[in-house]
Scaffold this motif. Structure first.
Motif, PDB file in Angstrom:
ATOM      1  N   THR A   1       3.351  -1.321   3.991  1.00 51.97           N
ATOM      2  CA  THR A   1       3.117   0.179   3.748  1.00 51.97           C
ATOM      3  C   THR A   1       4.361   0.936   3.330  1.00 51.97           C
ATOM      4  O   THR A   1       5.519   0.857   4.317  1.00 51.97           O
ATOM      5  CB  THR A   1       2.210   0.720   4.798  1.00 51.97           C
TER       6      THR A   1
ATOM      7  N   VAL B   1      -0.198   5.581   7.905  1.00 49.64           N
ATOM      8  CA  VAL B   1      -0.320   4.065   8.059  1.00 49.64           C
ATOM      9  C   VAL B   1      -1.467   3.768   8.958  1.00 49.64           C
ATOM     10  O   VAL B   1      -2.324   3.042   8.830  1.00 49.64           O
ATOM     11  CB  VAL B   1       0.930   3.477   8.777  1.00 49.64           C
TER      12      VAL B   1
ATOM     13  N   LEU C   1       0.903  -1.175  -0.032  1.00 52.33           N
ATOM     14  CA  LEU C   1       0.122   0.047  -0.029  1.00 52.33           C
ATOM     15  C   LEU C   1       0.781   1.137   0.129  1.00 52.33           C
ATOM     16  O   LEU C   1       1.726   1.290   0.989  1.00 52.33           O
ATOM     17  CB  LEU C   1      -0.960   0.094   1.267  1.00 52.33           C
TER      18      LEU C   1
ATOM     19  N   LEU D   1      -4.969   3.825   7.612  1.00 50.77           N
ATOM     20  CA  LEU D   1      -5.532   2.797   6.650  1.00 50.77           C
ATOM     21  C   LEU D   1      -6.376   1.829   7.460  1.00 50.77           C
ATOM     22  O   LEU D   1      -6.823   0.791   7.014  1.00 50.77           O
ATOM     23  CB  LEU D   1      -4.352   2.153   6.216  1.00 50.77           C
TER      24      LEU D   1
ATOM     25  N   PRO E   1      -8.274  -0.211   1.513  1.00 49.12           N
ATOM     26  CA  PRO E   1      -7.445  -0.987   2.346  1.00 49.12           C
ATOM     27  C   PRO E   1      -7.850  -2.438   2.696  1.00 49.12           C
ATOM     28  O   PRO E   1      -7.245  -3.467   2.925  1.00 49.12           O
ATOM     29  CB  PRO E   1      -7.117  -0.172   3.411  1.00 49.12           C
TER      30      PRO E   1
END
Length: 305
Positions: free
Chosen positions: A63, A71, A9, A74, A53
């Motif tokens: 991440t 972070v 991500l 998410l 996510p």
């Protein structure tokens, strides 16, 4: 549809090329980015684009985001990772934080997620710049649970050539802080050297060649040397992020009762650069900040803070 086992991500300047390296390791890689268009080149190479996510929730989630706040954003809500892991009955996921974050904050974050949700957080910042990400030659420093770190070692080795476990949560982030002391000081030192060389009428291309051929050589010079010659400081690793990292260095030093005078001075210089509006420039743009500083001093103009 097969449930994802590995997801990345954050497809910025580092995350995108890291994902391309991972596709050779796991052809079923899932990717997600807040701006979905950034997933398209990876989808063309075979990656699966997640819609959220939650949709990207996998046994291992990497991440690559600027800071810990991104972070954490998410995790909650019906579209968040926590909901996604629960829906897929993934009870012991591994969440990897590849961004440069506070050693103190990430250790607290890891403790909280493990206690409340059973998520093993690894802080695994990287060094090597976009070139290292593109070539799969990153240096990766890992902190967190040792068994969890060992379980994803092959994933790291798909992206980096130097992978080292540093200790409990926060240790990887602390190692990156140490790395950033050297990086920030090096770009500042080279900028001063090039400013002095230019002022004295020396050929900067020849100066760069001499530096690269002697004890002063570094990855900074090899990857970014042409910036000082061309004067083009657009793109690259931003001064704004460099200043953020320097703040983490100060935080870690304060926690350990250390005085780091060089880091303090470099932090002040980058603070001036960002305050002047040049925070989006590459950190080698500190050369421009130093030149403006000298020009202001020669004109008797007080520095703006």
């Amino acid at each position: 549809m097969t449930e994802p086992t590995l997801a990345l991500l954050g497809l910025g300047p580092m995350g995108g090329p890291m994902a391309r390296q991972l596709l050779a390791f796991d052809a079923g890689l899932t990717v997600w980015n807040r701006t979905s268009a950034k997933t398209e080149p990876l989808v063309a190479l075979g990656a699966r684009a997640a819609a959220s996510p939650a949709d990207a929730a996998a046994a291992v989630v990497l991440t690559v985001l600027p800071d810990l706040a991104q972070v954490e954003s998410l995790l909650p809500g019906e579209d968040g990772l926590l909901a996604g892991w629960a829906a897929r009955n993934i009870t012991r996921p591994v969440l990897v934080v590849h961004g440069t974050v506070s050693p103190v904050a990430v250790a607290a974050f890891a403790e909280r997620l493990l206690r409340s949700h059973g998520v093993a957080v690894l802080d695994a910042p990287v060094s090597g710049g976009t070139l290292g990400a593109e070539e799969g030659t990153l240096s990766i420093m890992v902190g967190g649970d040792k068994d969890a770190a060992q379980s994803v070692k092959e994933i790291y080795e798909a992206m980096g050539t130097t992978v080292r476990y540093m200790g409990p949560s926060g240790s990887g982030a602390l190692a990156k802080a140490c790395n950033q002391v050297v990086v920030a000081a090096t770009v500042t030192a080279v900028s001063e050297a090039m400013l002095l060389a230019r002022s004295g009428g020396l050929d900067l291309a020849v100066m760069l060649e001499l530096l690269q051929g002697g004890l002063a050589d570094s990855a900074v010079l090899r990857q970014k040397g042409q910036r000082w010659i061309s004067g083009d400081f657009t793109g690259g690793g931003s001064a704004k992020n460099q200043l953020k990292d320097l703040g983490f260095i100060r935080e870690a030093a304060t926690a350990d009762g250390l005085e780091l005078p060089l880091s303090r001075t470099v932090t002040e210089l980058f603070g001036e650069m960002v305050a002047r509006g040049d925070g989006e420039l590459d950190h080698t743009g500190i050369h421009r900040a130093l030149a403006l500083r000298s020009a202001a001093a020669n004109a008797g103009i007080p520095l703006a803070h």
